[in-house]
Scaffold this active site. Structure first.
Site, PDB file in Angstrom:
ATOM      1  N   MET A  30       0.847  -1.195   0.000  1.00 37.16           N
ATOM      2  CA  MET A  30       0.000   0.000   0.000  1.00 37.16           C
ATOM      3  C   MET A  30       0.886   1.250   0.000  1.00 37.16           C
ATOM      4  O   MET A  30       0.479   2.323   0.477  1.00 37.16           O
ATOM      5  CB  MET A  30      -0.928   0.000   1.208  1.00 37.16           C
ATOM      6  CG  MET A  30      -1.876  -1.194   1.192  1.00 37.16           C
ATOM      7  SD  MET A  30      -3.460  -0.860   1.975  1.00 37.16           S
ATOM      8  CE  MET A  30      -2.947  -0.424   3.599  1.00 37.16           C
ATOM      9  N   GLY A  31       2.108   1.103  -0.504  1.00 39.79           N
ATOM     10  CA  GLY A  31       3.010   2.250  -0.599  1.00 39.79           C
ATOM     11  C   GLY A  31       3.649   2.588   0.729  1.00 39.79           C
ATOM     12  O   GLY A  31       3.670   1.772   1.645  1.00 39.79           O
ATOM     13  N   LEU A  33       6.819   2.940   1.238  1.00 40.49           N
ATOM     14  CA  LEU A  33       7.743   1.797   1.262  1.00 40.49           C
ATOM     15  C   LEU A  33       8.976   2.061   2.130  1.00 40.49           C
ATOM     16  O   LEU A  33       9.455   3.186   2.216  1.00 40.49           O
ATOM     17  CB  LEU A  33       8.176   1.465  -0.168  1.00 40.49           C
ATOM     18  CG  LEU A  33       7.034   1.177  -1.154  1.00 40.49           C
ATOM     19  CD1 LEU A  33       7.595   0.793  -2.520  1.00 40.49           C
ATOM     20  CD2 LEU A  33       6.104   0.087  -0.639  1.00 40.49           C
ATOM     21  N   HIS A  34       9.453   1.011   2.768  1.00 40.57           N
ATOM     22  CA  HIS A  34      10.634   1.107   3.624  1.00 40.57           C
ATOM     23  C   HIS A  34      11.514  -0.130   3.405  1.00 40.57           C
ATOM     24  O   HIS A  34      11.227  -0.955   2.527  1.00 40.57           O
ATOM     25  CB  HIS A  34      10.231   1.252   5.096  1.00 40.57           C
ATOM     26  CG  HIS A  34       9.243   0.218   5.544  1.00 40.57           C
ATOM     27  ND1 HIS A  34       9.559  -1.113   5.665  1.00 40.57           N
ATOM     28  CD2 HIS A  34       7.933   0.314   5.872  1.00 40.57           C
ATOM     29  CE1 HIS A  34       8.510  -1.787   6.063  1.00 40.57           C
ATOM     30  NE2 HIS A  34       7.494  -0.949   6.192  1.00 40.57           N
ATOM     31  N   GLU A  35      12.540  -0.256   4.229  1.00 41.31           N
ATOM     32  CA  GLU A  35      13.521  -1.335   4.072  1.00 41.31           C
ATOM     33  C   GLU A  35      12.852  -2.722   4.102  1.00 41.31           C
ATOM     34  O   GLU A  35      13.309  -3.648   3.419  1.00 41.31           O
ATOM     35  CB  GLU A  35      14.566  -1.195   5.190  1.00 41.31           C
ATOM     36  CG  GLU A  35      15.867  -1.925   4.991  1.00 41.31           C
ATOM     37  CD  GLU A  35      16.589  -1.618   3.670  1.00 41.31           C
ATOM     38  OE1 GLU A  35      17.105  -2.588   3.086  1.00 41.31           O
ATOM     39  OE2 GLU A  35      16.627  -0.448   3.228  1.00 41.31           O
ATOM     40  N   HIS A  37       9.871  -3.553   2.866  1.00 40.36           N
ATOM     41  CA  HIS A  37       9.351  -3.822   1.515  1.00 40.36           C
ATOM     42  C   HIS A  37      10.506  -4.125   0.553  1.00 40.36           C
ATOM     43  O   HIS A  37      10.399  -5.003  -0.308  1.00 40.36           O
ATOM     44  CB  HIS A  37       8.589  -2.602   0.971  1.00 40.36           C
ATOM     45  CG  HIS A  37       7.359  -2.252   1.750  1.00 40.36           C
ATOM     46  ND1 HIS A  37       7.292  -1.154   2.569  1.00 40.36           N
ATOM     47  CD2 HIS A  37       6.151  -2.859   1.821  1.00 40.36           C
ATOM     48  CE1 HIS A  37       6.091  -1.096   3.116  1.00 40.36           C
ATOM     49  NE2 HIS A  37       5.381  -2.113   2.686  1.00 40.36           N
ATOM     50  N   GLN A  61     -10.099  -2.188   3.097  1.00 43.72           N
ATOM     51  CA  GLN A  61      -9.538  -2.810   4.296  1.00 43.72           C
ATOM     52  C   GLN A  61      -9.398  -1.849   5.476  1.00 43.72           C
ATOM     53  O   GLN A  61      -8.863  -2.215   6.513  1.00 43.72           O
ATOM     54  CB  GLN A  61      -8.217  -3.508   3.984  1.00 43.72           C
ATOM     55  CG  GLN A  61      -7.049  -2.607   3.677  1.00 43.72           C
ATOM     56  CD  GLN A  61      -5.846  -3.422   3.226  1.00 43.72           C
ATOM     57  OE1 GLN A  61      -5.788  -3.904   2.093  1.00 43.72           O
ATOM     58  NE2 GLN A  61      -4.858  -3.599   4.101  1.00 43.72           N
ATOM     59  N   GLN A 153      -2.603 -11.705   8.813  1.00 40.70           N
ATOM     60  CA  GLN A 153      -2.911 -11.418   7.399  1.00 40.70           C
ATOM     61  C   GLN A 153      -2.306 -12.497   6.500  1.00 40.70           C
ATOM     62  O   GLN A 153      -2.929 -12.971   5.546  1.00 40.70           O
ATOM     63  CB  GLN A 153      -2.366 -10.044   7.023  1.00 40.70           C
ATOM     64  CG  GLN A 153      -2.312  -9.812   5.525  1.00 40.70           C
ATOM     65  CD  GLN A 153      -1.915  -8.405   5.146  1.00 40.70           C
ATOM     66  OE1 GLN A 153      -2.703  -7.495   5.249  1.00 40.70           O
ATOM     67  NE2 GLN A 153      -0.682  -8.211   4.689  1.00 40.70           N
TER      68      GLN A 153
END
Ligand code: PAF
Length: 279
Positions: A30-31, A33-35, A37, A61, A153
């Site tokens: 869902m964007g 983004l970090h390390e 991802h 969601q 999830q």
């Protein structure tokens, strides 16, 4: 890296890859983004010929409208990160177009759909299952990559793949943590500097449980962990359950794979984490 916004165009690109017998990896996001991802994309690049990443803030969601309204948009940074890591296609659909003609299913997830995240975020997993199924049908990957941080999830997605008989391997990736132990999350950005330090207390509580399984029974550990956390956080839940059945554990002998799950709130930010309690 190619950016595609339309499903039909993405399907065509995928068809070309499939005709060349390329193995396809997929990282849905869902964007923001970090390390964490980045690790998913790197693993996909290693294990597949081509990698698709999606950035789609799925309205279905969010069980609270204000969370959706306040969800950060860091698209330019996200695209830069994906380009730099070597992703082949980024799929960035518009919400109304994405859901045009998509049937919204009702699912019965069993225990998975009753406890912890399902209990505190009604409708959340329905939304996750709906978007992930549609993304899977469009991308038709061989492998799809998810982090263990959202363990429930992950279980829902494995369940969905089985239910829908999809030929997709769900690849589980370890939670990426800051040096302090804090699980990386897009939400951490909303914490103050001091908050980020305090937040590592969530990890400390999990480690405390891991280190004390031979001394205390599961429910005593839960009580102790909650007491520790309550000094610094508002605790939503702390549970020790079997990681396959998601049933609460009273005695260690009841489960081969016990796992602790926690959600707390700090500075208005909801922090989620979990840890296997297998020594
Ligand atoms: O974990 C996430 O980022 C989302 O829940 C997912 C799997 C991309 C579905 O929107």
């Amino acid at each position: 890296m190619e950016r595609i916004e339309i499903k039909e165009k993405l399907k065509k690109a995928i068809q070309i890859w499939k005709s060349k017998k390329y193995k396809i990896g997929f990282v849905p996001t869902m964007g923001v983004l970090h390390e964490g991802h980045k690790e998913l994309v790197r693993r996909s690049l290693l294990e597949n010929d081509k990698t698709v990443c999606s950035i789609f803030v799925n309205p279905l969601q969010f069980n609270k409208k204000e969370d959706l309204d306040n969800y950060p948009n860091t698209l330019e940074n996200d695209l830069e990160l994906l380009r730099n890591v070597g992703c082949h296609i980024v799929f960035t659909p518009e919400s109304d177009v994405f859901y045009d003609g998509v049937k919204i299913n009702k699912y019965d997830f069993g225990v998975l759909g009753e406890v912890m995240e399902a209990q505190f975020r009604p409708g959340h997993f329905e939304g996750v299952a709906t978007v992930v199924k549609e993304l899977f049908l469009v991308v038709t990957p061989d492998n799809a990559y998810f982090g263990e941080k959202d363990f429930q999830q992950l279980a829902i997605i494995k369940w969905l793949v089985k239910l829908e008989k999809l030929l997709i391997q769900v690849v589980v990736c370890k939670t990426v943590r800051a040096e302090s132990g804090l699980a990386l999350s897009s939400r951490n950005l909303r914490l103050s500097e001091e908050g980020q330090l305090t937040a590592s207390g969530v990890y400390d509580a999990l480690i405390f449980c891991l280190n004390n399984t031979s001394i205390f029974d599961p429910q005593t550990l839960v009580e102790m962990a909650i007491a520790k956390l309550e000094q610094r956080f508002e605790v939503e839940y702390f549970e020790i359950v079997d990681e396959d059945s998601f049933e609460r554990i009273e005695k260690w002998e009841e489960s081969k794979y016990p796992r602790a799950f926690v959600v707390v709130h700090l500075e208005g930010v909801r922090l989620i984490d979990n840890m296997s309690l297998n020594p």
